[in-house]
Design a protein around this motif. Structure first.
Motif, PDB file in Angstrom:
ATOM      1  N   GLY A  10      50.601   3.754  43.653  1.00 11.78           N
ATOM      2  CA  GLY A  10      49.262   3.464  43.179  1.00 11.78           C
ATOM      3  C   GLY A  10      48.883   2.001  43.317  1.00 11.78           C
ATOM      4  N   TYR A  11      49.793   1.100  42.998  1.00 12.67           N
ATOM      5  CA  TYR A  11      49.491  -0.334  43.046  1.00 12.67           C
ATOM      6  C   TYR A  11      49.248  -0.798  44.478  1.00 12.67           C
ATOM      7  CZ  TYR A  11      49.720  -5.307  41.926  1.00 12.67           C
ATOM      8  OH  TYR A  11      49.423  -6.634  41.772  1.00 12.67           O
ATOM      9  N   TYR A  14      47.579   6.336  37.354  1.00 13.77           N
ATOM     10  CA  TYR A  14      47.838   7.155  38.545  1.00 13.77           C
ATOM     11  C   TYR A  14      49.109   7.977  38.371  1.00 13.77           C
ATOM     12  CZ  TYR A  14      48.517   7.978  43.623  1.00 13.77           C
ATOM     13  OH  TYR A  14      48.698   8.528  44.865  1.00 13.77           O
ATOM     14  N   SER A  44      47.268   1.755  38.004  1.00 12.75           N
ATOM     15  CA  SER A  44      48.428   2.344  38.688  1.00 12.75           C
ATOM     16  C   SER A  44      49.277   3.160  37.722  1.00 12.75           C
ATOM     17  CB  SER A  44      49.278   1.244  39.328  1.00 12.75           C
ATOM     18  OG  SER A  44      48.536   0.529  40.293  1.00 12.75           O
ATOM     19  N   HIS A 104      48.207   1.156  46.879  1.00 16.57           N
ATOM     20  CA  HIS A 104      47.198   2.039  47.488  1.00 16.57           C
ATOM     21  C   HIS A 104      47.760   2.740  48.728  1.00 16.57           C
ATOM     22  CE1 HIS A 104      44.194   0.403  44.787  1.00 16.57           C
ATOM     23  NE2 HIS A 104      44.508  -0.830  45.187  1.00 16.57           N
ATOM     24  N   ASP A 153      44.938  -3.691  37.930  1.00 17.12           N
ATOM     25  CA  ASP A 153      45.617  -2.859  38.920  1.00 17.12           C
ATOM     26  C   ASP A 153      46.857  -2.195  38.331  1.00 17.12           C
ATOM     27  OD1 ASP A 153      43.805  -3.265  40.917  1.00 17.12           O
ATOM     28  OD2 ASP A 153      44.954  -4.841  41.948  1.00 17.12           O
TER      29      ASP A 153
END
Length: 310
Positions: free
Chosen positions: A236-237, A109, A106, A239, A102
């Motif tokens: 990002g992490y 991202y 991220s 969401h 993740d």
């Protein structure tokens, strides 16, 4: 006597210059005081606000074509982050813990945000804070604000949609992305209730508003880049729904994945847009403007009053 005094003064000045090799000529000293920003005191709230206000006014006064093209560029560029995430998800990751995976995705991202923010393209979620400040200050009208928001938002969406379509066409054919990866990327943005999605989008807008403040507070490109990376990493992490980057992700699932419908995309876009606007305008624009104009604690020494900076 007058002549001797003048010669003495000249000799004294020249001797002083030779005896002080570390002394710096005035012009060079002035140049050095303005160029290495990281060596100066940190900016005060008022100085940051003045910079935000200046940027906002300039943006509101730009020609429509320039705003639209800049927004289109941002919508296209931000797609590289989700595409890199999908490519990582499609790569065998045996041995990696879910948390580490993740964190890696991220960070990927953040790539799109770095391209947009450091490249100074117009992203809608930045302008939920940036463009509202001139309105709060009385330097612009609500109609001007809505015009800029409309141009940037629509051009961002066009760019994001075009990038998603291109990536779905090229990714599997180039064997870097799979349909399952597209679905995996889109699903976390669609599986929650409307109120949870709305509140999460508010947090994303809040973070993007903070990003504009942090970029204005930065003394160098490196510090701005770190700010962009940190904010994008958090979004990002967790969401969190970002109306533009998230559009790319959800359209990946709609165009090339499985189980994503047009209705799902419409619901996501509505909730993420409203939440992003609330987060950027209320939790950053209104609060930061109020804090800076109502006698908040200042830091940065003589930089407290930006009008004295000349």
């Amino acid at each position: 006597m007058t002549t001797d005094g003048g010669e003495g003064a000249d000799d004294s000045e020249s001797t002083s210059g030779r005896d002080s090799p570390e002394s710096t000529p005035p012009d060079e000293d002035q140049t050095q005081s303005t160029e290495p920003y990281e060596d100066r005191a940190e900016k005060s709230y008022r100085e940051i606000l003045a910079q935000e206000l200046e940027r906002g006014v300039l943006e509101l006064n730009r020609p429509r074509a320039g705003i639209f093209l800049s927004g289109l560029s941002a919508g296209l560029d931000i797609g590289f982050g989700p595409l890199l995430m999908a490519a990582i998800l499609a790569t065998p990751t045996t041995g990696l813990s879910p948390v580490l995976l993740d964190l890696i995705t991220s960070s990927a991202y953040a790539v799109g945000f770095i391209f947009v923010v450091v490249g100074q393209s117009d992203l809608f979620t930045e302008h939920t804070t940036l463009a509202i400040i001139p309105v709060l200050d009385g330097s612009a009208s609500w109609s001007e604000l809505l015009r800029v928001w409309g141009l940037i938002y629509s051009s961002n969406l066009i760019g994001a949609t075009a990038f998603a379509a291109l990536a779905v066409l090229l990714g599997p054919a180039y064997d870097v992305v799979t349909a399952d990866a597209f679905t995996t990327l889109a699903t976390p943005l669609l599986e929650f209730s409307w109120w949870a999605t709305l509140l999460a989008a508010t947090l994303a807008g809040w973070l993007m508003g903070l990003l504009t403040w942090l970029v204005s507070a930065s003394r160098s490109t490196i510090s701005a880049l770190v700010s962009v990376w940190l904010v994008a990493l958090v979004i990002g992490y967790m969401h969190l729904p970002h109306s533009i980057a998230g559009t790319v992700e959800v359209l990946f699932g709609l165009f090339g994945g499985r189980g994503v419908s047009v209705l799902d995309f419409g619901r996501f876009l509505l909730l993420s847009t409203v939440g992003n606007i609330v987060g950027g305008t209320v939790f950053v624009g209104l609060l930061k403007y109020g804090h800076a104009t109502q006698g908040g604690r200042e830091q940065g020494g003589d930089t407290d009053n930006p009008e004295t900076q000349s």
